[in-house]
Design an enzyme around this catalytic site. Sequence first.
Site, short mmCIF file in Angstrom:
data_model
loop_
_atom_site.label_atom_id
_atom_site.label_comp_id
_atom_site.label_asym_id
_atom_site.label_seq_id
_atom_site.Cartn_x
_atom_site.Cartn_y
_atom_site.Cartn_z
N GLY A 158 3.56 45.54 -19.33
CA GLY A 158 2.99 44.27 -19.77
C GLY A 158 4.07 43.21 -19.89
N HIS A 210 11.70 49.06 -14.25
CA HIS A 210 11.44 47.79 -13.59
C HIS A 210 11.95 46.62 -14.43
CE1 HIS A 210 8.95 44.25 -12.62
NE2 HIS A 210 9.21 44.63 -11.39
#
Length: 50
Positions: free
Chosen positions: A29, A48
Amino acid sequence: DLWQWGQMILKETGKLPFSYYTAYGCYCGWGGRGGKPKADTDRCCFVHDC
């Protein structure tokens, strides 16, 4: 890219990726909330982001 990721999640899990993963674990998120990743998916988001 983000669109391809979303399509892959939808195809593989049948879940709507943005509503399901927007607040998943500590790192999926917008932004990270810190801490140790909760599961493999959260670990992927951690890698990431960092």
